[in-house]
Each structure stands twice: as structure tokens, then as C-alpha cells.
Design a protein around this motif. Structure first.
Motif, short mmCIF file in Angstrom:
data_model
loop_
_atom_site.label_atom_id
_atom_site.label_comp_id
_atom_site.label_asym_id
_atom_site.label_seq_id
_atom_site.Cartn_x
_atom_site.Cartn_y
_atom_site.Cartn_z
N LEU A 36 55.88 38.47 35.05
CA LEU A 36 56.11 38.06 36.44
C LEU A 36 55.49 39.07 37.41
O LEU A 36 54.80 38.72 38.36
N TRP A 37 55.76 40.36 37.17
CA TRP A 37 55.31 41.40 38.07
C TRP A 37 53.82 41.68 37.92
O TRP A 37 53.10 41.87 38.91
N THR A 40 51.64 39.49 39.95
CA THR A 40 51.83 39.43 41.41
C THR A 40 51.87 40.78 42.10
O THR A 40 51.99 40.84 43.32
N TYR A 44 51.82 41.30 46.06
CA TYR A 44 53.02 41.78 46.75
C TYR A 44 52.69 42.95 47.67
O TYR A 44 53.08 42.98 48.84
N ALA A 162 54.94 32.87 36.90
CA ALA A 162 54.40 33.44 38.13
C ALA A 162 53.31 32.53 38.71
O ALA A 162 53.25 32.30 39.92
N ALA A 165 54.95 29.65 40.40
CA ALA A 165 55.62 30.04 41.64
C ALA A 165 54.60 30.35 42.74
O ALA A 165 54.85 30.08 43.92
N TYR A 174 56.77 36.11 46.56
CA TYR A 174 56.46 37.42 45.97
C TYR A 174 57.73 38.25 45.78
O TYR A 174 57.90 38.92 44.76
N TRP A 176 60.84 37.11 45.39
CA TRP A 176 61.67 36.54 44.33
C TRP A 176 61.11 36.86 42.95
O TRP A 176 61.87 37.08 42.00
N LEU A 177 59.80 36.93 42.82
CA LEU A 177 59.21 37.31 41.54
C LEU A 177 59.53 38.77 41.21
O LEU A 177 59.77 39.11 40.05
N GLY A 180 62.98 38.79 40.01
CA GLY A 180 63.00 38.33 38.62
C GLY A 180 62.63 39.44 37.65
O GLY A 180 63.22 39.55 36.56
N ASP A 181 61.68 40.28 38.03
CA ASP A 181 61.31 41.43 37.21
C ASP A 181 62.49 42.38 37.03
O ASP A 181 62.80 42.81 35.92
#
Length: 453
Positions: A36-37, A40, A44, A162, A165, A174, A176-177, A180-181
Motif C-alpha cells: 500500500l505504502w 503511494t 503522498y 493501492a 484506491a 493517500y 487512508w492508504l 492502512g500501512d
């Protein structure tokens, strides 16, 4: 006797029993968050934090440099304190660091936060490896192969989530991702709570020397010193001189430091995939640009399908050492294919790029198997954490210096790739000589004595 259930069959196939399976879950969940991270992070920092390209470069370079200290620090602590709570603390630190990114756009604070997160990321990697090594025992190479498969599936799941999203393309997405991380690290810590503390030769040795003449007490779940047999493939250390209990020190073990330095070079396949192959494909070949993401998908799919079968190449120390030769061949083929990709039609360029991607993926799988076995077998059991922590520096250093080496190969053109492939193959030969074989399937390593360390 009743018919084995699917749970029993799964237990038989995954080394380490219940704790091995739970740590695989930890690895999978952790990598979902990383996927996820990883997909992005740049977006971010650009759109949510408002940093310029130069500031993002400084941020990633500084945090990456600080993270280099993570593996040796984590390994050193793991020889002195229980591993399970240490791993939980590191996961919580990573979660806090991720959430803290949401609280500021100041470059100085972001530098501090990302540095802490990078330190935790690198430490968690070596601690997870150490836990697997202790819990899986002689089957550690097979466990490593299954673990890498779980990692790749987790990365794919996180990356796909990701990508889905990001179709929204808003700053809120960004954030929320990133949340999630952080949640993936919290979940990893909770799963780790359900794992038992694995036996540690270093802590058992420390207890046995704490009260001369008295039997050493062992922590629950740990074998007593009498029950702990030396590893079949581990080097035997001479008995220390009376009154001296200094543990082996990897920083004074020239053989292991040289081995780690050679590992930093062999881990270059990571930079080839993340930096070299995409840049080369779009700037130096006539292949369609749409091929680039497909090459990365090919890498992921091959690792998921074949990493476990490749475990046979590191089943014993002797096999791992011998497998350095096919590893050298894979590096040579990959470099030659990239060099040839500039010649001919777009279709021929695409074929040679696919061949290069396949060759470097084979190299990745072979080296992962060989590296896991040799890094463990060359480490004295009583200082395994400290030694594996030093070995973890190889990947950390490669992540910092690898992109420079790969871009230098690109700048040199086809000859640069030929030179890189030949250099990696030569390093395989040098490592084969460094890690000597006694002829009985065991490795010969420099004796570790108290006076030397």
C-alpha cells in the motif's frame, strides 16, 4: 488412524509448526501494508505533504541512510533480550511512525519520522529472519522460500489495492492508504503476540555463564543447555579460556565481514528490477513502454511459483555453495540479454527484455536461497542475532548504493550491462572461494576464539 485433515497437511508442509504458520501470517499482513505504502509514498509526499522533488529525494536518501543501522542494532538486541517482545515493539514503532506522518508537513519533522520508520523497517526484516531461523531449525531454507512467496503475494495484494484506491486520486485517498500501512503493522504485532518465544543459543549461553557451578535456568519454552545440540552445519567454537565469556563479535570477524560485503554486490538484482530495467527499457530500447509493468509482474509471478522449489538449491551448506555457479550463469545471461535488447526490432527488444527479466528473477530466487543458508551457517550459534544483523547491512547498503551502480551501467550502454553481469558472476566465484568446503558437506570457516573477538 483417521485421514489427515487439510490443517495437518498444511502443518507438515510448513516448517516451524504453529509458530511458523503464524509468522507467515505476520509476513503476509506486513507486506500488504508495504505494498500500500510503496505504491503511494511519492504521491503522498508530493500532494499531501507538499514537498518538492528535491525535498523528496533528500527525505528518502536520509531515511535510507539512517535505516542502515537497523539490522545490526536489531540483531544485537535479539541476542540479549527475548525476540518475540522485541519484534512486537519494532512493529509498534513502525505503526506510530506511519501515523505520525499524517500530523505534519514540515520537512525536518518528516525527516525524523521517516528515519525512525526506516530504522524499524530494516530491524523488523532481520528480526523476522532470525525468528524463522530459530523456529524452523534445519528446515530454515524451505521456510525462507515459503516466506518469500508470502511476501510477494502480500506485496501484490497491497499494490493492487493501492492501484484500485488511486483511481480516486485525492489527498484523502493517500492518507487512508498510509493509515492502512500503519494498521498492517498493528495487526502484525497482534499476530506476533500469539507466537511463542523461540529458543536462543545466545541467551542460553549467557545464563549458563551467569552463575558458575550452578545449572542454568531456562525461560519457558526454551531448551536447557544440556538439551541444546550444536547446529549440524554451524562452526564449532573452541572452548573459551577460563574466566572469559566474551561473545563472538561479527565486527572483528574478517571472514564474515568480507562475506557480507560480497552479499551487498550480489543483492544488486533488486536495483536492476526497481531502477535499471525500467529505465533501460524506456530510454535505450525500442520495446513498447507498456512492457515495463509486465516485466515486474513476471518477476512477481515467477517468485510465487518457483521460490519454494528453488529451496533445494540451499538444502545444505555444500549445496548452497555449489549453487553459486548457476547463480553466476544467471547473472551473465541477464546482463547479456539487456545488452542485446538495443539491437533489432521492437519485438526482438521485447523478447530480450523478457529473457533478461527471467534471468535476473532466477538469480534473485537462487541468491535468496543461498544467502539465507550461508548467512546462518557461518554465524556462531551463540551470536546468531548479532551476525545476522551485520549480514542485514548487505541489503541496506545495496538499497543506497545499488541505484548508482545500475545507472552507471545504463550510462555505459550495452557494454555496461555486460560488465555488470560479468562482475556479478565474478563475485559469485569469489564468494565460492571465500566459503570453503571441507569435502564432507560442511563449510570451513575461520575459528572464532575469545582472544580474537
Amino acid at each position: 488412524m483417521g485421514k489427515p485433515t487439510w490443517r495437518t497437511a498444511l502443518s507438515d508442509r510448513i516448517p516451524g509448526g504453529r509458530d511458523g504458520r503464524r509468522m507467515l501470517t505476520v509476513t503476509f499482513v506486513d507486506r500488504i501494508g508495504s505494498g500500500l505504502w510503496g505504491a503511494t509514498a511519492t504521491l503522498y509526499f508530493t500532494y499531501a505533504a507538499g514537498l518538492s522533488t528535491a525535498e523528496i529525494g533528500v527525505l528518502l536518501a536520509v531515511s535510507g541512510s539512517v535505516g542502515i543501522a537497523g539490522p545490526p542494532l536489531g540483531g544485537l538486541l535479539a541476542d540479549r533480550v527475548p525476540l518475540r517482545p522485541l519484534l512486537i515493539i519494532v512493529q509498534l514503532v513502525r505503526a506510530v511512525a506511519s501515523l505520525a506522518l499524517l500530523t505534519t508537513t514540515d520537512l525536518g519533522l518528516l525527516l525524523a519520522i521517516t528515519s525512525v520508520g526506516s530504522l524499524g523497517d530494516r530491524a523488523a526484516s532481520v528480526l523476522t529472519k532470525l525468528y524463522a531461523t530459530r523456529v524452523a531449525g534445519p528446515e530454515r531454507v524451505r521456510y525462507q522460500a515459503i516466506s518469500r512467496t508470502a511476501m510477494n503475494v502480500g506485496w501484490a495484494v497491497g499494490g493492487l489495492a493501492a492501484a484500485a484506491a488511486l483511481t480516486g486520486g485525492t489527498v484523502t485517498v493517500y492518507r487512508w492508504l498510509l493509515i492502512g500501512d500503519a494498521l498492517s503493522f498493528l495487526a502484525s504485532a497482534l499476530f506476533t503476540l500469539g507466537c511463542a518465544e523461540p529458543p536462543s543459543a545466545a541467551r542460553i549461553a549467557a545464563k549458563s555463564t551467569s552463575a558458575p557451578g550452578e545449572p542454568a535456568a531456562s525461560a519457558p519454552g526454551e531448551p536447557t543447555p544440556d538439551e541444546t545440540a550444536p547446529s549440524e552445519s554451524a562452526p564449532s567454537d573452541p572452548a573459551p579460556a577460563p574466566g572469559k565469556t566474551t561473545a563472538p563479535n561479527p565486527w572483528r570477524d574478517r571472514r564474515y565481514l568480507t562475506y557480507t560485503a560480497s552479499e551487498a554486490v550480489l543483492f544488486l538484482d533488486d536495483s536492476v528490477f526497481k531502477v535499471g530495467l525500467p529505465l533501460w527499457a524506456v530510454t535505450a530500447t525500442s520495446a513498447p513502454h507498456q512492457l515495463v509493468p509486465l516485466l515486474l509482474v513476471l518477476n512477481n509471478v515467477l517468485v510465487v511459483l518457483f521460490q519454494v522449489p528453488f529451496a533445494r538449491f540451499g538444502a545444505t551448506p555444500h549445496t548452497a555453495r555449489t549453487s553459486l555457479w548457476p547463480l553466476a550463469g544467471a547473472f551473465l545471461l541477464g546482463g547479456a540479454a539487456l545488452a542485446a535488447s538495443t539491437v533489432g526490432t521492437p519485438r526482438l527488444a521485447a523478447v530480450t527484455l523478457v529473457l533478461a527479466a527471467a534471468a535476473f528473477t532466477v538469480a534473485e530466487m537462487l541468491h535468496a536461497t543461498i544467502s539465507w543458508e550461508l548467512s546462518v551457517v557461518l554465524a556462531p550459534p551463540t551470536a546468531q542475532g548479532a551476525y545476522l544483523g551485520v549480514h542485514g547491512l548487505a541489503q541496506a547498503v545495496q538499497r543506497s548504493a545499488g541505484p548508482l551502480a545500475v545507472t552507471a551501467a545504463i550510462a555505459a550502454g550495452p557494454l555496461g550491462w555486460l560488465g555488470l553481469g560479468a562482475g556479478l558472476a565474478a563475485m559469485c566465484g569469489a564468494q565460492h572461494h571465500l566459503v570453503r568446503d571441507r569435502g564432507d558437506g560442511a563449510l570451513s570457516v575461520a575459528p572464532v576464539t575469545v582472544s580474537e573477538h
